[in-house]
Design a protein around this motif. Structure first.
Motif, PDB file in Angstrom:
ATOM      1  N   ASP A  72       0.836  -1.201   0.000  1.00  0.00           N
ATOM      2  CA  ASP A  72       0.000   0.000   0.000  1.00  0.00           C
ATOM      3  C   ASP A  72       0.870   1.249   0.000  1.00  0.00           C
ATOM      4  N   ASN A  73       1.908   1.224   0.850  1.00  0.00           N
ATOM      5  CA  ASN A  73       2.808   2.376   0.920  1.00  0.00           C
ATOM      6  C   ASN A  73       3.479   2.616  -0.427  1.00  0.00           C
ATOM      7  N   MET A  74       3.894   1.503  -1.034  1.00  0.00           N
ATOM      8  CA  MET A  74       4.598   1.610  -2.307  1.00  0.00           C
ATOM      9  C   MET A  74       3.694   2.277  -3.338  1.00  0.00           C
ATOM     10  N   THR A  75       2.454   1.813  -3.444  1.00  0.00           N
ATOM     11  CA  THR A  75       1.554   2.373  -4.453  1.00  0.00           C
ATOM     12  C   THR A  75       1.119   3.786  -4.075  1.00  0.00           C
ATOM     13  N   SER A  76       0.873   4.017  -2.784  1.00  0.00           N
ATOM     14  CA  SER A  76       0.378   5.347  -2.436  1.00  0.00           C
ATOM     15  C   SER A  76       1.497   6.377  -2.536  1.00  0.00           C
ATOM     16  N   ASP A  77       2.733   5.968  -2.190  1.00  0.00           N
ATOM     17  CA  ASP A  77       3.853   6.901  -2.364  1.00  0.00           C
ATOM     18  C   ASP A  77       3.989   7.293  -3.839  1.00  0.00           C
ATOM     19  N   LEU A  78       3.834   6.274  -4.694  1.00  0.00           N
ATOM     20  CA  LEU A  78       3.949   6.536  -6.129  1.00  0.00           C
ATOM     21  C   LEU A  78       2.830   7.473  -6.578  1.00  0.00           C
ATOM     22  N   ALA A  79       1.602   7.180  -6.119  1.00  0.00           N
ATOM     23  CA  ALA A  79       0.471   8.005  -6.514  1.00  0.00           C
ATOM     24  C   ALA A  79       0.682   9.445  -6.051  1.00  0.00           C
ATOM     25  N   GLN A  80       1.163   9.607  -4.829  1.00  0.00           N
ATOM     26  CA  GLN A  80       1.398  10.946  -4.291  1.00  0.00           C
ATOM     27  C   GLN A  80       2.463  11.672  -5.110  1.00  0.00           C
ATOM     28  N   ALA A  81       3.582  10.957  -5.342  1.00  0.00           N
ATOM     29  CA  ALA A  81       4.679  11.578  -6.084  1.00  0.00           C
ATOM     30  C   ALA A  81       4.205  11.975  -7.470  1.00  0.00           C
ATOM     31  N   SER A  82       3.435  11.083  -8.079  1.00  0.00           N
ATOM     32  CA  SER A  82       2.958  11.351  -9.423  1.00  0.00           C
ATOM     33  C   SER A  82       1.975  12.519  -9.421  1.00  0.00           C
ATOM     34  N   ALA A  83       1.099  12.532  -8.408  1.00  0.00           N
ATOM     35  CA  ALA A  83       0.135  13.625  -8.319  1.00  0.00           C
ATOM     36  C   ALA A  83       0.853  14.952  -8.124  1.00  0.00           C
ATOM     37  N   THR A  84       1.889  14.929  -7.273  1.00  0.00           N
ATOM     38  CA  THR A  84       2.664  16.145  -7.036  1.00  0.00           C
ATOM     39  C   THR A  84       3.320  16.594  -8.336  1.00  0.00           C
ATOM     40  N   ALA A  85       3.934  15.646  -9.037  1.00  0.00           N
ATOM     41  CA  ALA A  85       4.602  15.986 -10.293  1.00  0.00           C
ATOM     42  C   ALA A  85       3.593  16.544 -11.285  1.00  0.00           C
ATOM     43  N   SER A  86       2.435  15.922 -11.324  1.00  0.00           N
ATOM     44  CA  SER A  86       1.437  16.347 -12.281  1.00  0.00           C
ATOM     45  C   SER A  86       0.932  17.755 -11.954  1.00  0.00           C
ATOM     46  N   SER A  87       0.700  18.028 -10.662  1.00  0.00           N
ATOM     47  CA  SER A  87       0.181  19.357 -10.352  1.00  0.00           C
ATOM     48  C   SER A  87       1.273  20.413 -10.518  1.00  0.00           C
ATOM     49  N   SER A  88       2.551  20.075 -10.206  1.00  0.00           N
ATOM     50  CA  SER A  88       3.599  21.079 -10.470  1.00  0.00           C
ATOM     51  C   SER A  88       3.708  21.328 -11.952  1.00  0.00           C
ATOM     52  N   SER A  89       3.532  20.251 -12.722  1.00  0.00           N
ATOM     53  CA  SER A  89       3.620  20.424 -14.165  1.00  0.00           C
ATOM     54  C   SER A  89       2.509  21.351 -14.661  1.00  0.00           C
ATOM     55  N   GLN A  90       1.311  21.141 -14.119  1.00  0.00           N
ATOM     56  CA  GLN A  90       0.205  22.007 -14.541  1.00  0.00           C
ATOM     57  C   GLN A  90       0.449  23.453 -14.144  1.00  0.00           C
ATOM     58  N   ALA A  91       0.973  23.608 -12.912  1.00  0.00           N
ATOM     59  CA  ALA A  91       1.231  24.963 -12.427  1.00  0.00           C
ATOM     60  C   ALA A  91       2.276  25.624 -13.312  1.00  0.00           C
ATOM     61  N   ALA A  92       3.352  24.872 -13.619  1.00  0.00           N
ATOM     62  CA  ALA A  92       4.424  25.436 -14.430  1.00  0.00           C
ATOM     63  C   ALA A  92       3.923  25.757 -15.831  1.00  0.00           C
TER      64      ALA A  92
END
Lengths: 557, 893
Positions: free
Chosen positions: A484-504
């Motif tokens: 669960d940690n592995m998948t949720s960490d990935l989801a979080q990291a990906s979500a963060t990357a995606s929202s920074s990308s949108q912001a940028a």
């Protein structure tokens, strides 16, 4: 006077024409004519103007905005690269899909639970082996896909050198031309087309890697990356690719020629690729490896203390030690055994009777710590058992009588799991994980019993619930928690990357609009100017006509 | 996905307009595409990153759902198994009712022998049908074999039924983390396994250096943490968490002494003994816990007050009995001494070769002997003072040499002790020179011995199904060897370690017959607590719990005679069992009966009642001399002698089969009229006595020595006649009490006038004394308390027309019916539980699916509404674009 006025307006109309012509040209910066009154002439005691003159043609450009735009573009390509990598990684992990590691794990443990329903049915045991293989294959294939994606990213990193070099080369050459044009004949005018070209190149370069641009008085720009210059006037510092082996992969690094400093930008596509390769993919691979190792080690520790429907006649340990004369906890085993003991069971298949022997794994540090040779000697003391160390430092155990089988029980030392005796999983990394071949060939060896060969299903009961057991080595987390940690960490990291990308992206788009608004051409505006210059031209022409009429009148006198 | 871009307030360029409109359309399109994906996949998000929190919920809900689904499979499978069990049990119930009806119909006054035979055959048929039900299979598994589902559990062995399954139940996960029993074993349903014999026996296994910590406190183990060891001035924290055995603990404590001290640590058969080494000066040894730990308490060495320089003796650690426990390490403890010399690696453990108190107090001293060279050490031993002296070459002999010398002496039979190097690390690699013991001191003194060693020479005698099995355990080394020997003897017995982990227990797997566990000429069964008939057996347990029928009391309140024993010498002993509770009481009532007079004055009662040395039963040994027969007669109204097995059923008396003979010797001297016959006054007492005629004096005398069992007549070979000997004998009251002397027959005139001769070369030895014995049967047979036994008893009763047996069989059958009903109720309850669980799981699965849907699935109405709105917006954007592009100044010029 009238002459230069006509000439000035003609030039002005030409500039307007240029602007109108480039209304839709991407990257075109609107040009403005810089008109100034002609110098004052002293006629008698009067000071009279000498008309208008064109000071120069200048670009309507905010260099400050341009620098910010470049930074924003760097950020945008950095974050969007990372976000895209994360998205691909998420697709590999496929946490929401129907075939993924979580499902494979659940199916595997369900298949063990099924053993409880029909305890002595070899086909059920075989099912456990098959589900175990599916699980390891899933992990292997995840690792392989991530590695291949990582390889792609690595290649892109390497190819960045060529792209950067091409752009810096162009910028340097444009620098030369602009300097020549502006300092030579151009005077105070901007070398419009060349400048536009260079601006566009700089933006492209900024997208690749974060840069600092310094405008020079002679019209050239110097480009720096992290303190090292990439372009200085018309000189270029080439970028080279260096390779270095790390984690089974030829990792590409970009170096600046001359100083050999590593190009490690904070932003830009290159930064995005490096972060993707090392943090996103590399980091996830590390997590997956450690998950695999935990799965193998911890599961094997419980598994290896159990017995199958049949015992072994001969068994060779999966894992070799560095030296058979080293204490087992210092012999380079990936899973370290500790002070404890286990039992060796020898069952006579004819009488059905079992002989138990305590095997002490003395790793108490009292100077007599057990070595592999020592273990072989200890096992050989058991009646009917011969144990030896093979040439490649593995332990080989065999029964002397065809009517006897041996098995293991109650291991609290972890030595069996560490040596790979009676284990389920082999290998200790995501790509190397597999199911023990001895077991796969004979599923009746599946260690579901804990009270003796073919006696009960207590070990299977423990193993079936293994995914929900708190693991001391993982701070009390269960295997399910780890997944669960592995998948949720990935989801979080990906979500963060995606929202920074949108912001940028959004920020960069805003700046681009701002630039378009600042430097773009407005046809209405140009039409008005055209009309204004046309009127001025007409007026000047009328002025000449008036003068001419005045001369004619004078000549007719 | 739409992004809002800032609207420039300064200047609007055409490019700006295009860009704005373009990005707006892009955003609209992206939004539309996303909605379209949501609609087509039915999921709100496709990648976890789109909604990490919800995605995580999806992952864990999915995993939970899958586990619940597996639990549903498990429950379904368990339900079908149990319903199969249920219907099998209904069949069992029907068969039992029929059997009962058949039996009841075949007893009574009107029943003919033919009817009974027919009934017996019908019962036999029922037994076969029940075996078939017991061997029923479901999904390739035997229903009633416990967890041993692949082997047929019941097999007919003649008239008996053997069970080979186990008594464990199948389990399955009926929910996450919830393991539920889903089967009943054959032993539960059919009562196919007997109650365990020896379930409460404590063989008190000894603590050894290798004892695992997890075995301590009868298997409860020890919570290993750290302890604080102090010498009064400084404290050492000893981390014991890595220890596996008590030896590890000893090593760790010894290697972490408080600063300035040395610790001596010993593992005795009970617990730990820790002492400040005298060489490290005065101090006060105390041991406390670290923090809130309990390790010191658990190890029995918690002592905050301290013991000074004295040894801190830890409390008993009670290891549990395991399969690998050595048979040398149970029942008794061996006396032990630590022989320590100055410096490390010089400790020797001196251990008695067998358990027992008698080896306590032996001393050992090391003496320098100039005649000895290192490697040739000698050992001398004085059995009286139990003093061992090892003769060594001071300065040359090492500890190892001494150990070797002591073990050689043990092998040669000189000393009853063995030696070994101290297993505590740093104490015993044996390389250090041995220290010579100062004069007048000892290097060590043994202590701690107790109990008795296990009698491994005799073994057990198991009777089961009419066959007798002698279990020879002389080659067994460990408990498991012992268990394997019993289990492998084919005696239909299951031997294992009892639940408490203190001893071994036996269960019979053979229904329909008696079994018993008795001695095979020794005390093995008694020591292991496995004897089914012992002094402790209550009388009420005898004869399948029917007890012993006695004449309770006489009218006057005195005790009434239950049976009379008549000895060979004609003495009658009236035995009353009033007040007797156990077999021991009965033996006592006979042995200490006032009528049971001694044959030899001051000696034991002539009749001894004891437990048989072979098998089970009471044995009467009549040592009285006489021509009569040892006879037991039952008193009217009492059935006690029969119930105790002394008189065979259906009879009222029992006599010994052979007449007794007293030990005797005839001394014939040369010539006639001088034969003398020495006879023992008790049958066996005289066996081995010697009679010596020693020709050394003129004044004859008799020396009667009971210690060496020799009668020495000092004679003058030229003058002493047989009559003189008789006179000498008669004058000695001790001799006449134990022996009688008469002239031999057929020796001339038989007048005793002949001279006797010296026989010192070949003294006469009395022999041939053999008492009369009556050996009773085993009145306490055991049986497997179950269905098959009940039916077998009924069948047997019907065949032999034994009403009592039939009645007992019927009452056993009723008990079996109760048991079957009880188990069936249990099965019913389990089925109900599973049904409830199945419903539960269905509800939970539905709930989980709905939660999953809430989290993951697209809200169609919402998305479609949004889609319509988005379409309108898109259309508006397009129209706005068209309008804006139309607007240009050029149109107005």
């Amino acid at each position: 006077m009238a002459g230069n006025s006509l000439q000035a307006n003609q030039i002005a109309i030409q500039v307007v024409g240029q602007n109108i012509a480039n209304d839709n040209t991407p990257g075109y910066i609107q040009e403005n004519v810089d008109l100034q009154p002609g110098p004052t002439q002293e006629i008698g005691n009067l000071l009279l103007g000498s008309g208008v003159r064109v000071q120069g043609v200048q670009q309507q450009l905010d260099t400050f905005l341009e620098a910010r735009l470049r930074d924003a573009m760097s950020d945008e390509s950095n974050t969007s690269t990372q976000s895209s990598t994360y998205t691909q990684l998420e697709q590999i992990v496929n946490a929401l899909g129907s075939t993924n590691l979580g499902t494979a794990m659940t199916n595997f443990f369900s298949s063990i639970a099924q053993v409880l329903n029909s305890p002595q049915d070899v086909s059920t045991q075989n099912q456990v082996v098959l589900q175990g293989q599916t699980l390891t294959n899933t992990i292997n294939s995840m690792a392989q896909q991530i590695n291949s994606l990582r390889g792609n990213v690595n290649q892109q990193v390497a190819s960045m050198a060529g792209q950067i070099n091409q752009l810096t080369g162009e910028i340097a050459s444009l620098n030369g031309q602009i300097a020549e044009v502006q300092n030579g004949v151009g005077g105070q005018s901007d070398a419009g087309g060349l400048q536009d070209q260079r601006l566009s190149d700089l933006e492209s370069l900024a997208q690749l890697t974060s840069i600092q641009v310094e405008n020079q008085a002679d019209g050239t720009v110097n480009v720096y990356a992290g303190g090292e210059y990439l372009v200085y006037g018309s000189n270029v510092n080439q970028i080279n690719v260096a390779y270095q082996n790390s984690g089974g992969m030829n990792v590409a690094q970009l170096q600046i020629a001359g100083s050999n400093a590593v190009l490690d930008p904070s932003s830009g596509q290159l930064a995005g690729l490096l972060a993707s390769r090392d943090t996103a993919l590399g980091g996830f691979l590390d997590t997956l490896n450690s998950f695999s190792q935990t799965l193998a080690d911890e599961f094997n520790k419980v598994y290896s203390g159990g017995q199958g429907l049949t015992g072994y006649q001969q068994l060779t340990s999966e894992n070799a030690v560095d030296s058979a004369n080293l204490a087992l906890n210092q012999a380079g085993l990936s899973c370290t055994p500790q002070n404890g003991d286990f039992q060796l069971l020898v069952k006579n298949t004819q009488t059905g009777l079992t002989q138990t022997s305590d095997i002490r794994v003395d790793l108490s540090g009292d100077g007599n710590d057990l070595t592999l040779n020592g273990l072989a000697a200890e096992l050989s003391q058991v009646n009917g058992i011969t144990a030896s160390v093979t040439a490649d430092n593995r332990l080989s155990i065999s029964c002397s009588s065809p009517n006897e089988q041996f098995a293991f029980s109650s291991d609290n030392s972890g030595a069996l799991a560490a040596l790979g005796l009676n284990t389920f999983f082999t290998g200790d990394s995501a790509s190397g994980l597999g199911v023990n071949a001895t077991l796969a060939n004979d599923p009746s060896l599946l260690a579901s019993s804990s009270g003796g060969i073919g006696t009960d299903t207590n070990n299977a009961a423990t193993l079936a619930n293994f995914a929900n057991q708190a693991l001391a080595s993982q701070g009390g987390n269960t295997l399910t928690d780890l997944y669960d940690n592995m998948t949720s960490d990935l989801a979080q990291a990906s979500a963060t990357a995606s929202s920074s990308s949108q912001a940028a992206q959004s920020f960069s788009a805003t700046l681009t609009s701002q630039k378009a608004s600042e430097s773009g051409v407005n046809l209405d505006d140009q039409t008005i100017q055209l009309m204004a210059f046309q009127r001025a031209y007409q007026a000047s022409a009328n002025f000449i006509q008036t003068i001419q009429q005045m001369f004619q009148t004078l000549l007719q006198i | 996905m739409s992004t809002i871009l800032g609207i420039s307030t300064s200047r609007i360029s055409d490019q700006y307009v295009y860009q704005q409109l373009g990005s707006q359309l892009d955003a609209n399109l992206a939004q539309l595409t996303q909605m379209e994906t949501e609609l087509s996949t039915g999921h709100q998000f496709q990648l976890p990153s789109q909604n990490p929190v919800a995605a995580q919920q999806v992952v864990s809900l999915t995993s939970l759902l899958q586990q619940k689904q597996q639990a549903q499979t498990n429950v379904t499978s368990a339900q079908s198994l149990l319903s199969e069990v249920d219907s099998a049990m209904t069949s069992i119930n029907n068969l039992m009712s029929q059997a009962r009806a058949t039996t009841v119909g075949a007893v009574g006054s009107t029943a003919t022998s033919a009817q009974q035979q027919a009934a017996a055959e019908q019962i036999q048929e029922t037994i076969q049908q029940l075996i078939d039900i017991g061997n029923q299979q479901f999904d390739n598994c035997y229903l009633f074999a416990g967890t041993d589902t692949q082997s047929q559990p019941f097999a007919a062995q003649g008239t008996n039924v053997a069970y080979s399954g186990n008594d464990q139940n199948l389990c399955t996960y009926t929910d996450v983390n919830q393991l539920t029993q889903t089967s009943v074993s054959g032993s539960q349903v059919f009562g196919a396994v007997s109650q365990p014999i020896g379930a409460n026996v404590d063989l008190s296994p000894n603590l050894t250096f290798q004892t695992r910590l997890s075995d301590l406190h009868v298997g409860q183990g020890i919570d290993m943490g750290s302890i604080a060891v102090s010498n009064g001035t400084s404290t050492s924290i000893v981390d014991l968490s890595g220890a596996d055995t008590i030896g590890d603990v000893a090593n760790l404590i010894r290697s972490h002494p408080p600063a300035g001290s040395t610790l001596d640590v010993q593992v005795t058969s009970q617990g730990l003994v820790i002492q400040l080494d005298p060489s490290s000066g005065p101090g006060n040894l105390s041991i406390t816990e670290v923090g809130s730990g309990t390790t010191a308490h658990d190890l029995g060495i918690y002592d905050p007050a301290g013991v000074g320089n004295q040894p801190l003796v830890g409390s008993a650690l009670d290891p549990q009995l395991t399969a690998t426990t050595s048979l040398d390490e149970i029942l008794g403890t061996q006396a032990q001494a630590v022989v320590s010399s100055p410096g490390g690696n010089s400790n020797i453990l001196l251990t008695a070769q067998t358990a027992g108190l008698q080896y306590d107090g032996a001393t050992i001293a090391i003496e320098n002997d100039p005649t000895v060279t290192a490697g040739q050490e000698t050992v001398s031993y004085d059995p009286t003072t139990m003093a061992i002296v090892v003769h060594v070459e001071a300065g040359q002999t090492t500890t190892q040499d001494v150990v070797a010398a002591l073990n050689n002496a043990n092998a040669a039979g000189t000393i009853p002790f063995t030696a070994s190097l101290d297993p505590v690390a740093g104490e015993g690699d044996g390389s250090t020179l041995i220290g010579v013991t100062p004069n007048g001191q000892v290097a060590g003194k043994t202590a701690g011995g107790g109990g008795q060693p296990l009698d491994q020479f005799s073994g057990l005698q198991i009777v089961n199904g009419g066959s007798t099995y002698d279990i020879d355990i002389s080659q067994c080394k460990t408990v498991q060897d012992l268990l394997n020997t019993i289990n492998g003897a084919g005696a239909g017995m299951l031997a294992g370690i009892n639940q408490a982990g203190t001893g071994i227990q036996l269960q019979s797997l053979l229904s329909g017959c008696d079994f018993s566990v008795g001695e095979n000429g020794g005390v093995t069964a008694t020591q292991l607590g496995l004897r089914t008939f012992s002094a402790d057996t209550p009388l009420s347990d005898l004869n399948y719990g029917q007890g012993v029928t006695t004449n309770s009391t006489t009218a006057g309140g005195g005790s009434a005679t239950d049976f009379t024993i008549t000895r060979a010498d004609g003495v009658s002993i009236s035995v009353s069992l009033a007040g007797c509770q156990t077999i021991g009481d009965v033996l006592n009532a006979i042995n200490s009966n006032p009528q049971n007079t001694p044959a030899i004055s001051g000696g034991p009662p002539a009749l001894v009642a004891q437990l048989s040395w072979q098998g089970n039963g009471i044995e009467l040994v009549d040592d009285s001399v006489g021509s009569g027969q040892l006879t037991i007669n039952q008193a009217t109204g009492s059935n006690a002698a029969v119930d105790l097995g002394l008189i065979p059923a259906g009879q009222t008396s029992q006599s010994s089969s052979a007449a007794s003979t007293a030990a005797s010797a005839t001394i014939t001297s040369p010539g006639d009229n001088n034969d003398l016959v020495f006879s023992s006054r008790s049958d066996s007492f005289g066996n081995g006595w010697q009679v010596v005629f020693k020709n050394t004096t003129d004044s004859p005398s008799l020396d009667f020595d009971p210690t060496t069992r020799v009668m020495t007549f000092d004679i003058n070979a030229g003058t002493t006649t047989a009559n003189d000997i008789i006179s000498l004998f008669d004058a000695n009251s001790q001799a006449t009490a134990d022996f009688s002397l008469s002239l031999g027959a057929n020796d001339g005139a038989n007048d005793g006038s002949g001279l006797v001769a010296d026989n010192t070369a070949a003294p006469a030895v009395l022999s041939g004394g053999s008492p009369q014995t009556v050996t009773g049967g085993d009145p306490n047979p055991q049986e497997v308390d179950g269905l098959f036994t009940a039916l077998a008893r009924i069948q047997d009763g019907l065949t032999t027309n034994n009403t009592q047996e039939i009645d007992r069989g019927v009452s056993l059958l009723d008990k079996a019916v109760t048991q079957v009903n009880y188990v069936q109720a249990d099965v019913g309850a389990k089925q109900q539980g599973l049904q409830a669980q199945a419903t539960n799981l269905t509800n939970q699965t539905t709930q989980l699916q709905s939660s999953l849907s809430t989290v993951q699935d697209t809200d169609m109405t919402q998305v479609i509404t949004a889609l319509t709105a988005e379409q309108a917006a898109f259309q508006a954007s397009l129209e706005a674009m068209g309008q804006i592009f139309k607007l240009t100044l050029l149109n107005y010029l």
